[in-house]
Design an enzyme around this catalytic site. Structure first.
Site, PDB file in Angstrom:
ATOM      1  N   GLY A  13       7.435   4.381 -21.597  1.00 19.92           N
ATOM      2  CA  GLY A  13       8.182   3.121 -21.741  1.00 19.92           C
ATOM      3  C   GLY A  13       9.641   3.355 -22.064  1.00 19.92           C
ATOM      4  O   GLY A  13      10.248   2.622 -22.852  1.00 19.92           O
ATOM      5  N   TYR A 156      -1.262  -7.538 -31.696  1.00 18.71           N
ATOM      6  CA  TYR A 156      -0.209  -6.515 -31.837  1.00 18.71           C
ATOM      7  C   TYR A 156      -0.397  -5.717 -33.141  1.00 18.71           C
ATOM      8  O   TYR A 156      -0.338  -4.483 -33.128  1.00 18.71           O
ATOM      9  CB  TYR A 156       1.151  -7.216 -31.814  1.00 18.71           C
ATOM     10  CG  TYR A 156       2.348  -6.302 -31.862  1.00 18.71           C
ATOM     11  CD1 TYR A 156       2.759  -5.601 -30.725  1.00 18.71           C
ATOM     12  CD2 TYR A 156       3.086  -6.140 -33.024  1.00 18.71           C
ATOM     13  CE1 TYR A 156       3.870  -4.767 -30.759  1.00 18.71           C
ATOM     14  CE2 TYR A 156       4.197  -5.317 -33.068  1.00 18.71           C
ATOM     15  CZ  TYR A 156       4.586  -4.637 -31.934  1.00 18.71           C
ATOM     16  OH  TYR A 156       5.688  -3.804 -31.974  1.00 18.71           O
ATOM     17  N   LYS A 160      -1.220  -1.682 -33.598  1.00 18.67           N
ATOM     18  CA  LYS A 160      -0.334  -0.764 -34.317  1.00 18.67           C
ATOM     19  C   LYS A 160      -1.054  -0.121 -35.507  1.00 18.67           C
ATOM     20  O   LYS A 160      -0.810   1.041 -35.825  1.00 18.67           O
ATOM     21  CB  LYS A 160       0.935  -1.488 -34.764  1.00 18.67           C
ATOM     22  CG  LYS A 160       1.791  -1.995 -33.597  1.00 18.67           C
ATOM     23  CD  LYS A 160       2.204  -0.852 -32.667  1.00 18.67           C
ATOM     24  CE  LYS A 160       3.192  -1.279 -31.607  1.00 18.67           C
ATOM     25  NZ  LYS A 160       3.619  -0.167 -30.729  1.00 18.67           N
TER      26      LYS A 160
HETATM   27  P1  NAP Z   1      11.052  -3.141 -24.926  1.00 20.32           P
HETATM   28  O1  NAP Z   1      12.538  -3.244 -24.999  1.00 20.32           O
HETATM   29  O2  NAP Z   1      10.277  -4.297 -24.430  1.00 20.32           O
HETATM   30  O3  NAP Z   1      10.683  -1.814 -24.118  1.00 20.32           O
HETATM   31  C1  NAP Z   1       9.351  -1.474 -23.864  1.00 20.32           C
HETATM   32  C2  NAP Z   1       9.310  -0.611 -22.624  1.00 20.32           C
HETATM   33  O4  NAP Z   1       7.930  -0.311 -22.349  1.00 20.32           O
HETATM   34  C3  NAP Z   1       9.883  -1.303 -21.409  1.00 20.32           C
HETATM   35  O5  NAP Z   1      10.672  -0.409 -20.671  1.00 20.32           O
HETATM   36  C4  NAP Z   1       8.632  -1.722 -20.650  1.00 20.32           C
HETATM   37  O6  NAP Z   1       8.811  -1.825 -19.246  1.00 20.32           O
HETATM   38  C5  NAP Z   1       7.711  -0.573 -20.959  1.00 20.32           C
HETATM   39  N1  NAP Z   1       6.312  -0.910 -20.701  1.00 20.32           N
HETATM   40  C6  NAP Z   1       5.687  -2.111 -20.878  1.00 20.32           C
HETATM   41  N2  NAP Z   1       4.409  -2.010 -20.500  1.00 20.32           N
HETATM   42  C7  NAP Z   1       4.219  -0.759 -20.060  1.00 20.32           C
HETATM   43  C8  NAP Z   1       3.099  -0.074 -19.510  1.00 20.32           C
HETATM   44  N3  NAP Z   1       1.908  -0.655 -19.344  1.00 20.32           N
HETATM   45  N4  NAP Z   1       3.257   1.226 -19.145  1.00 20.32           N
HETATM   46  C9  NAP Z   1       4.448   1.824 -19.284  1.00 20.32           C
HETATM   47  N5  NAP Z   1       5.538   1.232 -19.792  1.00 20.32           N
HETATM   48  C10 NAP Z   1       5.418  -0.054 -20.162  1.00 20.32           C
HETATM   49  O7  NAP Z   1      10.446  -2.861 -26.381  1.00 20.32           O
HETATM   50  P2  NAP Z   1      11.034  -2.021 -27.610  1.00 20.32           P
HETATM   51  O8  NAP Z   1      11.480  -2.985 -28.621  1.00 20.32           O
HETATM   52  O9  NAP Z   1      11.947  -0.961 -27.140  1.00 20.32           O
HETATM   53  O10 NAP Z   1       9.669  -1.375 -28.153  1.00 20.32           O
HETATM   54  C11 NAP Z   1       9.327  -0.017 -27.968  1.00 20.32           C
HETATM   55  C12 NAP Z   1       8.182   0.306 -28.899  1.00 20.32           C
HETATM   56  O11 NAP Z   1       8.580   0.068 -30.250  1.00 20.32           O
HETATM   57  C13 NAP Z   1       6.948  -0.556 -28.682  1.00 20.32           C
HETATM   58  O12 NAP Z   1       5.773   0.199 -28.859  1.00 20.32           O
HETATM   59  C14 NAP Z   1       7.056  -1.601 -29.762  1.00 20.32           C
HETATM   60  O13 NAP Z   1       5.811  -2.141 -30.104  1.00 20.32           O
HETATM   61  C15 NAP Z   1       7.649  -0.774 -30.876  1.00 20.32           C
HETATM   62  N6  NAP Z   1       8.307  -1.566 -31.904  1.00 20.32           N
HETATM   63  C16 NAP Z   1       9.388  -2.343 -31.618  1.00 20.32           C
HETATM   64  C17 NAP Z   1       9.985  -3.071 -32.623  1.00 20.32           C
HETATM   65  C18 NAP Z   1      11.183  -3.935 -32.393  1.00 20.32           C
HETATM   66  O14 NAP Z   1      11.586  -4.654 -33.330  1.00 20.32           O
HETATM   67  N7  NAP Z   1      11.817  -3.918 -31.234  1.00 20.32           N
HETATM   68  C19 NAP Z   1       9.456  -3.024 -33.926  1.00 20.32           C
HETATM   69  C20 NAP Z   1       8.348  -2.238 -34.167  1.00 20.32           C
HETATM   70  C21 NAP Z   1       7.779  -1.498 -33.163  1.00 20.32           C
HETATM   71  P3  NAP Z   1       9.251  -3.251 -18.624  1.00 20.32           P
HETATM   72  O15 NAP Z   1      10.555  -3.583 -19.245  1.00 20.32           O
HETATM   73  O16 NAP Z   1       9.348  -2.996 -17.164  1.00 20.32           O
HETATM   74  O17 NAP Z   1       8.163  -4.208 -18.998  1.00 20.32           O
END
Ligand code: NAP
Length: 248
Positions: A13, A156, A160
């Site tokens: 991702g 979610y 996690k």
């Molecule tokens: P994001 O900006 O939505 O990025 C997630 C990435 O994962 C995107 O590039 C998405 O592709 C890709 N993805 C989605 N489904 C997928 C699949 N089935 N196979 C492969 N890739 C896939 O999210 P983020 O905020 O960077 O989050 C990254 C991680 O951090 C996640 O695990 C999230 O739960 C965790 N996290 C985030 C936060 C926060 O506040 N942002 C807090 C705690 C934990 P598309 O864009 O093409 O869908």
């Protein structure tokens, strides 16, 4: 100074958001990086930018990490290009929020598949090459809501919390193989995932964070760089919160 020259990493991702920043940070430290994303175009764009910025090899791959076939193919291609994977970052994740009484079964299944089953599939594929290489670093991106829960995110937060259980179990299974398995639990980080929140919701959230602000992808990437390096060689089965003090 952290030096990852001669190392190769795979970040799921990583076309955008936190994963992209982690991939950049590992490449900046010298690693060759596999940029894997469900969307090939985003992966290719990010891989191209990182390669031209840091001059290391990058490989863009399309994989839906919730699918066994995609994950197997992703590892085959990554290993054929770089011959080893020293650092695996299970980062891909999604949200499908709602209160439990209104949550559809498909929203539960999708979130659990993409956020948790994916880590099982990727760790299973990484195990053999890491054992053969006599070492490795696995970093699972969990969340503070896996530690403290969050109303409206039963799917979610369960995914996690499951990621944390998976991390601790694999840390034990791999401990004598010099494979470290750790999790990072980010708080609220400024990405597309949190862009969906209104300004009012963001202000309310910031009010609960001792540091009174959202984090940046770079804050999470710094923790990943540490866990991906030899500086963390005696650390395994841990959860590092990167959350401005939200959980303590
Ligand atoms: P994001 O900006 O939505 O990025 C997630 C990435 O994962 C995107 O590039 C998405 O592709 C890709 N993805 C989605 N489904 C997928 C699949 N089935 N196979 C492969 N890739 C896939 O999210 P983020 O905020 O960077 O989050 C990254 C991680 O951090 C996640 O695990 C999230 O739960 C965790 N996290 C985030 C936060 C926060 O506040 N942002 C807090 C705690 C934990 P598309 O864009 O093409 O869908």
């Amino acid at each position: 100074m952290i030096d990852l020259a001669t190392k190769s990493a795979l970040v799921t991702g990583s076309g955008r958001g936190i994963g992209r920043e982690i991939a950049r940070k590992l490449a900046q430290a010298g690693a060759d990086v596999v940029i894997s994303d469900i969307d090939l175009t985003t992966a290719q764009a990010t891989a191209g930018e990182i390669a031209s910025e840091f001059g290391h090899r990058t490989l863009a791959l399309a994989a839906d990490v919730s699918k066994e076939g995609d994950v197997k193919k992703m590892f085959e291609e990554a290993l054929s290009a770089f011959s080893k994977i020293d650092v695996l970052v299970n980062n891909a994740g999604i949200t499908r929020d709602g209160l439990i009484m209104r949550m559809k079964e498909e929203d539960w299944d999708l979130v659990l598949s993409i956020n948790l089953k994916s880590a099982f599939l990727c760790c299973r594929e990484a195990a053999r090459p890491m054992m053969k290489a006599k070492g490795g670093k696995i970093i699972n991106i969990a969340s503070v809501v896996g530690l403290m829960g969050n109303a409206g995110q039963v799917n979610y937060s369960a995914s996690k919390a499951g990621m944390i259980g998976l991390t601790k179990t694999l840390a034990r299974e791999f401990a004598t193989r010099s494979i470290n398995v750790n999790a990072i639990a980010p708080g609220f980080i400024r990405t597309a995932m949190t862009d969906k929140l209104t300004d009012e919701e963001k202000a309310k959230l910031s009010g609960q964070i001792p540091m009174a602000k959202l984090g940046e992808p770079n804050d999470v990437a710094n923790a990943a760089l540490f866990l991906g390096s030899s500086l963390s060689d005696y650390i395994t089965g841990q959860v590092i919160t990167v959350d401005g003090g939200l959980v303590m």
